[in-house]
Structures are given as C-alpha cells and as structure tokens.
Design a protein around this motif. Structure first.
Motif, PDB file in Angstrom:
ATOM      1  N   ASP A 113      26.289  38.420  30.274  1.00  0.00           N
ATOM      2  CA  ASP A 113      27.558  38.106  29.601  1.00  0.00           C
ATOM      3  C   ASP A 113      28.448  39.340  29.501  1.00  0.00           C
ATOM      4  N   ASN A 114      28.151  40.366  30.313  1.00  0.00           N
ATOM      5  CA  ASN A 114      28.878  41.633  30.243  1.00  0.00           C
ATOM      6  C   ASN A 114      29.608  41.889  31.551  1.00  0.00           C
ATOM      7  N   SER A 115      30.925  42.039  31.479  1.00  0.00           N
ATOM      8  CA  SER A 115      31.735  42.394  32.649  1.00  0.00           C
ATOM      9  C   SER A 115      32.341  43.781  32.504  1.00  0.00           C
ATOM     10  N   GLY A 116      31.808  44.601  31.596  1.00  0.00           N
ATOM     11  CA  GLY A 116      32.338  45.945  31.405  1.00  0.00           C
ATOM     12  C   GLY A 116      33.501  45.970  30.444  1.00  0.00           C
ATOM     13  N   ILE A 117      34.147  47.113  30.361  1.00  0.00           N
ATOM     14  CA  ILE A 117      35.197  47.340  29.357  1.00  0.00           C
ATOM     15  C   ILE A 117      36.494  47.754  30.037  1.00  0.00           C
ATOM     16  N   SER A 118      37.554  46.994  29.771  1.00  0.00           N
ATOM     17  CA  SER A 118      38.906  47.475  30.079  1.00  0.00           C
ATOM     18  C   SER A 118      39.406  48.155  28.816  1.00  0.00           C
ATOM     19  N   PHE A 119      39.523  49.475  28.861  1.00  0.00           N
ATOM     20  CA  PHE A 119      39.843  50.202  27.647  1.00  0.00           C
ATOM     21  C   PHE A 119      41.243  49.886  27.131  1.00  0.00           C
ATOM     22  N   ILE A 120      42.135  49.511  28.031  1.00  0.00           N
ATOM     23  CA  ILE A 120      43.495  49.135  27.628  1.00  0.00           C
ATOM     24  C   ILE A 120      43.763  47.715  28.118  1.00  0.00           C
ATOM     25  N   GLU A 121      44.240  46.885  27.233  1.00  0.00           N
ATOM     26  CA  GLU A 121      44.539  45.495  27.591  1.00  0.00           C
ATOM     27  C   GLU A 121      45.556  45.474  28.728  1.00  0.00           C
ATOM     28  N   PRO A 122      45.351  44.653  29.755  1.00  0.00           N
ATOM     29  CA  PRO A 122      46.172  44.737  30.972  1.00  0.00           C
ATOM     30  C   PRO A 122      47.685  44.635  30.740  1.00  0.00           C
ATOM     31  N   GLU A 123      48.112  43.750  29.855  1.00  0.00           N
ATOM     32  CA  GLU A 123      49.555  43.635  29.608  1.00  0.00           C
ATOM     33  C   GLU A 123      50.100  44.927  29.006  1.00  0.00           C
ATOM     34  N   ALA A 124      49.352  45.510  28.072  1.00  0.00           N
ATOM     35  CA  ALA A 124      49.779  46.777  27.479  1.00  0.00           C
ATOM     36  C   ALA A 124      49.779  47.884  28.528  1.00  0.00           C
ATOM     37  N   LEU A 125      48.789  47.880  29.415  1.00  0.00           N
ATOM     38  CA  LEU A 125      48.724  48.892  30.467  1.00  0.00           C
ATOM     39  C   LEU A 125      49.969  48.844  31.339  1.00  0.00           C
ATOM     40  N   ARG A 126      50.391  47.659  31.715  1.00  0.00           N
ATOM     41  CA  ARG A 126      51.596  47.526  32.541  1.00  0.00           C
ATOM     42  C   ARG A 126      52.809  48.082  31.802  1.00  0.00           C
ATOM     43  N   ARG A 127      52.886  47.820  30.524  1.00  0.00           N
ATOM     44  CA  ARG A 127      54.027  48.303  29.729  1.00  0.00           C
ATOM     45  C   ARG A 127      53.999  49.831  29.613  1.00  0.00           C
ATOM     46  N   TYR A 128      52.819  50.387  29.351  1.00  0.00           N
ATOM     47  CA  TYR A 128      52.702  51.841  29.201  1.00  0.00           C
ATOM     48  C   TYR A 128      53.054  52.567  30.501  1.00  0.00           C
ATOM     49  N   VAL A 129      52.514  52.078  31.607  1.00  0.00           N
ATOM     50  CA  VAL A 129      52.735  52.750  32.881  1.00  0.00           C
ATOM     51  C   VAL A 129      54.202  52.657  33.286  1.00  0.00           C
ATOM     52  N   THR A 130      54.822  51.533  33.021  1.00  0.00           N
ATOM     53  CA  THR A 130      56.244  51.380  33.345  1.00  0.00           C
ATOM     54  C   THR A 130      57.086  52.390  32.569  1.00  0.00           C
ATOM     55  N   GLU A 131      56.770  52.582  31.292  1.00  0.00           N
ATOM     56  CA  GLU A 131      57.558  53.531  30.499  1.00  0.00           C
ATOM     57  C   GLU A 131      57.264  54.967  30.916  1.00  0.00           C
ATOM     58  N   LEU A 132      55.996  55.288  31.190  1.00  0.00           N
ATOM     59  CA  LEU A 132      55.671  56.641  31.652  1.00  0.00           C
ATOM     60  C   LEU A 132      56.376  56.952  32.965  1.00  0.00           C
ATOM     61  N   ASP A 133      56.384  55.980  33.869  1.00  0.00           N
ATOM     62  CA  ASP A 133      57.063  56.163  35.149  1.00  0.00           C
ATOM     63  C   ASP A 133      58.560  56.394  34.943  1.00  0.00           C
ATOM     64  N   ALA A 134      59.143  55.677  34.004  1.00  0.00           N
ATOM     65  CA  ALA A 134      60.572  55.847  33.727  1.00  0.00           C
ATOM     66  C   ALA A 134      60.882  57.246  33.200  1.00  0.00           C
ATOM     67  N   HIS A 135      59.914  57.879  32.563  1.00  0.00           N
ATOM     68  CA  HIS A 135      60.088  59.239  32.048  1.00  0.00           C
ATOM     69  C   HIS A 135      59.694  60.294  33.081  1.00  0.00           C
ATOM     70  N   GLY A 136      59.413  59.879  34.305  1.00  0.00           N
ATOM     71  CA  GLY A 136      59.121  60.826  35.365  1.00  0.00           C
ATOM     72  C   GLY A 136      57.697  61.340  35.394  1.00  0.00           C
ATOM     73  N   PHE A 137      56.781  60.673  34.698  1.00  0.00           N
ATOM     74  CA  PHE A 137      55.384  61.079  34.736  1.00  0.00           C
ATOM     75  C   PHE A 137      54.668  60.448  35.927  1.00  0.00           C
TER      76      PHE A 137
END
Length: 550
Positions: A319-343
């Motif tokens: 019953d174990n598929s491992g751990i996604s440390f960041i929820e996928p929807e939040a990950l998309r939001r975080y990466v989009t904002e980091l990219d917008a800041h030039g990271f």
C-alpha cells in the motif's frame, strides 16, 4: 621572429579532446591570461615566446575541466574529518572504524559522521544496540551513504526525547521494534528529530571542510560544480557561510553555482528570502542562482515516489507508493513563480511519479512564462516512465545523471529490484534512451553519497558495471550504455550548460582555460576507464592541482 603577443601557457604534444563537435581533436592549445586563444596543431606553437610556460603532454590527453552538476562538497569535506565509514561495505568494517574513532576522540561529546551502506545490514536497517555495544557512554549519530537515513544509538535517541510514543513526521518514519520503540534507524524527515540536537559544526569546521573538498575535487579534474543544497536540511549545517568566507579570503578557486534549499514545509512566502540570498551569495566565483526542490526520497527505503506501489518481500503489491514531498499542484505553482523570478530549478527526482510531477511543473512554468533561459534540470532519474523520456527534449529540461548508481551492487540487487519488480526495474537509469530522444545530459556524483571521481562515473556509464567488476560480470541494462564521448560531454559541456558557464566545458578559442591533463587517453583503451588519473588541473589558466608524478 618571436610572436608579438606570445601565450602565457601552451599545451602541446597532445592529444587534445575538445568536446567541440566541429573539431573534436587537436594537439596544441595556447592560453593567454585566463582564456584559450588558439586550438590546433603545430601552427599554434608559433605563440610560444621566451616566457611562455610549455606543458609537454607526452601523449597524455588534455580535456576540458570536469563539472559536477550535483554535489555536496562542504558536507563531504566535513565528513572526511569525522567518523568516515565510506568505502567500507560490511558491518565488521563499521564496527572496527567506529570503535577506533571513538577511542581516538575520547573528549568528543558526540560521535558523528557517516557513509555506511545499507546492504551491510538485514533489510538495510542497522540497530541502536550495535552502536550501544561500541559507544555506550556518548550519543552517536551516523548518516548513511545516500544521506536519506540516519543511525542513532540509545543515548542519541534519549537526548532527542524519542520513544515509542513519538509519532512519525509527515515526511519520514522511525523504524520501530516490536513494542514501538525506535530501532535507531531514522528515514528521511525523521532524521531531523535527532540531528536537531547534534551540536552544529563551527564556521571554521565548515570552511575547512570546503577547502578539503575543493582540493579533492581539483585532484579529480573538477573545475566547477553545482552545490545541490545551500540551506539547512535534516540537521545538515548550511554550507553557504563557508563559501562566503572562502570568497572573501580569495580561496574559492573553483566556479560554483549554489542551489538554495526550498523548505518544503513552507510555500511561496519564502521566495523573497531566496531572492535576498541570491543577491547576498553571488560574488567572485560563487553564484546562488538556483533553487533545489527535493520531490521524493530514494528507492531503497521505499520513499521514492512511484506511479504504482512497491512490492512486498513476497512479490505482492503493497500500500506504499513512496512520498511526494510537495503536492503536485503546489509544485507547479512554486516552480512557475521561481521561474518568473529568474531562478533555475534543480529537482531531486528518483521515482517515476516524482519525475513526472517535476516535468509537469516545468511544463506549467513554460506555459505561464514562455521559454526562459533558466535551464531547469532533474537529478538522479532512477526510474523514468517511457512516456516521459521524450518530454525532456520537448520541455528543455536537462537530465542530470549520477552514473555510478547504474550498476549491479547489493543495494540494487537486494534492496531495490525485488521491490520494484522486473518490468519496472528495467526502466532504471535510462541514459541511452534519454540521449537518443534528444535530451541534454549533465552529470554529477552526489558526493559524499558516491565517489566524486568523474573517471569512475564515466567507466560505469560506458560499461554499466562498477569499476573493478570482472569483465564477464553482468552489465546493468546494457542497452542504456553511453559511449565515452557522450559520457564525457555530459560531465563537461552538459554540466557547463546547467551551470550557465557557457564559456567553459569545451576547448575552443575564447573559452576560459579550465582544463585537466589525464595520465592516458582512455579513448584508446576504454576497457578500464576508471584507472585513468588526473595529473594536472587548471582553472582560468592557473594550476590548482598537480600530482606528485605530473
């Protein structure tokens, strides 16, 4: 007549492997100041003047300096001065080393260090009692080779206040005895529970560790790297002050890109802090222009995030598929904002679900911000679903490989393959498929998780066997081999691309003179690439390493 503008440094008597597809081989290279001014053959010797330093290669190979795209030098350097268990693979070896270190350091409040391999213990999980028998009077805390697990004795658990009532953190777990008491093995985020009470290393210790690591990496021909974690995580001290101190003292001779740690317990409110750190930590040969996001754990302890569950010891679905440390929807939001800041974003992604979630985040950033030159990259890539292989090229995401892991060894054969199953195990480390699909490959070591020697990694990428393995030993998924040229390009030009060091990674006029002299040409006899040694290393035309017999 002598040249009007002679070179300061000339390498001649080649061969020279340029990693330039338009002109892959030469025999002579001239350097003026910190840059290459000519690449060719005997005609370049016209730049030799009375004060030119001439390096006769005597048939030895000159290559661009290696660049490690994922490494932890400060932690590795500090661990070399602690209880160092790396290089050993048996419980008896660890027993002897731990006892010897404790005896040699009777005044140490804690015994710390690491580098032990999971395969030395049943199920990959050592016990507190093993350590108690060796060091009963002081707390002991030792991280494992991959730095995703910690091993504590009873004193250390008590110092941290851990017992049967202690709950598992959301991003990790405590291995437990029958009555619920911790065994001493802490997985992933649970490491912090003990690491939080371990005394922090002094600033001087961290700087000494950086300089020790820098000398070691230069001895392997490494001229630049991406530090994969600037920040505090799992009790590891932030290496950033050590870099800042080295820059101020003029002692950072390598070119370093720093990956600022993304605190997965927080959200976008940390971005202003990251922007401030980027400015603070960019100067000299240090640039903190990247953010590191760890999306999952590792396969050996079943925390790598998979699309389908791990198998149990009997081969049944768990019953174990491992751990996604960041929820996928939040990950998309975080990466989009980091990219917008030039990271640039540097993902840790081992399991096929983590790889897909990371690529989805890159796709979201591309859709929102257009194509920037931030050059996102995904490190480790142990399991990649075939549907996601071509997405690396389509999204401009670099595949950051750690080739030493792509081989048969007990950690793979005993702790990984049985719990993945045959079909999924065949998707591991698909370097060849990624290259054939048009992905850009970069390469790194993840030292101190594994050896920082690029030649050992190149050997494994080419042969899919660890150095020292018998020639008739089974290769690990041999269809995923890289040829030596492609593997070396990943460790030079590919990593230079990831590091935004576009005037390095190849030997061509105008590029910085970051170079390494090898003791042979491994292209002539690639059977034992790992035996190749680095004789000299140059950064900006300045020699930063010379072997005793160079």
């Amino acid at each position: 007549m002598p040249p009007s503008h002679p070179a300061d440094l000339v390498f001649t008597g080649g061969p020279v492997h340029t990693v330039d597809p338009a002109r892959s081989r030469a025999t002579t290279v001239a350097v003026r100041g910190d840059r290459i001014v000519a690449v060719g053959h005997d005609e370049v010797r016209a730049l030799i003047g009375p004060r030119t330093e001439v390096v006769d290669l005597h048939g030895r190979l000159l290559v661009p300096g290696f660049q490690d795209a994922h490494v932890h030098p400060v932690g590795g350097g500090v661990e070399l001065g602690q209880c160092d268990l790396s290089g050993a693979v048996t419980a008896e070896d660890y027993r002897r080393r731990i006892r010897a270190y404790a005896d040699a350091h009777p005044d140490a409040e804690w015994i710390t260090g690491g580098g032990w391999s999971m395969e030395a213990f049943p199920g990959g999980t050592p016990t507190r009692q093993f350590l108690d028998a060796l060091v009963p009077d002081r707390p002991v805390y030792l991280v494992n080779r991959d730095h995703h697990g910690g091993w504590a004795n009873t004193r250390a658990l008590a110092r941290a206040g851990l017992d049967a009532r202690t709950p598992d953190p959301a991003d990790g777990r405590l291995e437990r005895e029958g009555d619920g008491h911790p065994t001493g093995m802490l997985q992933e985020g649970a490491m912090t529970l003990v690491a939080a009470v371990v005394p922090e290393p002094t600033p001087e210790t961290l700087t000494e560790g950086l300089l020790r690591a820098q000398a070691l990496l230069h001895s392997y021909g490494v001229t630049a790297w991406q530090d994969a974690l600037l920040g505090n995580h799992a009790g590891m001290a932030d290496p950033a002050p050590a870099y800042a101190a080295a820059v101020r003292a003029g002692r950072l001779t390598a070119r370093v890109t720093g990956s600022l740690w993304w605190d997965r317990a927080r959200g976008t409110e940390q971005i202003p802090e990251l922007l401030a750190r980027r400015q603070e930590l960019t100067g000299g040969r240090l640039r903190a222009t990247t953010v590191k996001i760890m999306q999952d754990g590792i396969a050996e302890n079943h925390t790598a995030a998979l699309l389908h569950p791990y198998l149990t010891a009997c081969g049944c679905a768990s019953d174990n598929s491992g751990i996604s440390f960041i929820e996928p929807e939040a990950l998309r939001r975080y990466v989009t904002e980091l990219d917008a800041h030039g990271f640039q974003v540097h993902f840790h992604a081992l399991g096929d679900r983590a790889v897909r979630e990371s690529l989805d985040a890159v796709a979201a950033a591309r859709a929102a911000n257009g194509w920037t030159d931030n050059r996102p990259h995904l490190a480790h890539l142990q399991i990649v679903h075939p549907d996601d292989v071509p997405r690396f090229r389509r999204l401009g995401a670099t595949a950051n490989i750690q080739a030493l892991w792509a081989a048969h060894e007990p950690q793979m054969d005993d702790l990984t393959i049985p719990f993945l199953g045959t079909e999924r195990a065949a998707l591991q480390y698909p370097f060849g498929d990624l290259l054939r699909a048009g992905a850009t490959l970069a390469a790194g070591s993840d030292w101190p998780v594994s050896s920082p020697d690029p030649m050992a990694a190149l050997h494994t990428a080419v042969h899919r066997r660890r150095p020292g393995a018998a020639p008739d030993a089974p290769a690990f998924l041999p269809e995923q081999r890289l040829d030596l040229g492609a593997a070396l390009a990943a460790y030079t030009a590919g990593s230079a691309y990831v590091n935004h060091l576009d005037d390095t990674g190849t030997i061509r006029a105008g590029n910085l003179a970051d170079l390494a002299v090898l003791d042979r040409d491994p292209f002539e006899d690639p059977a034992d690439i790992a035996a190749t040694r680095v004789l000299q290393t140059y950064v900006g035309g300045v020699r930063v390493h010379a072997a005793d017999d160079a």
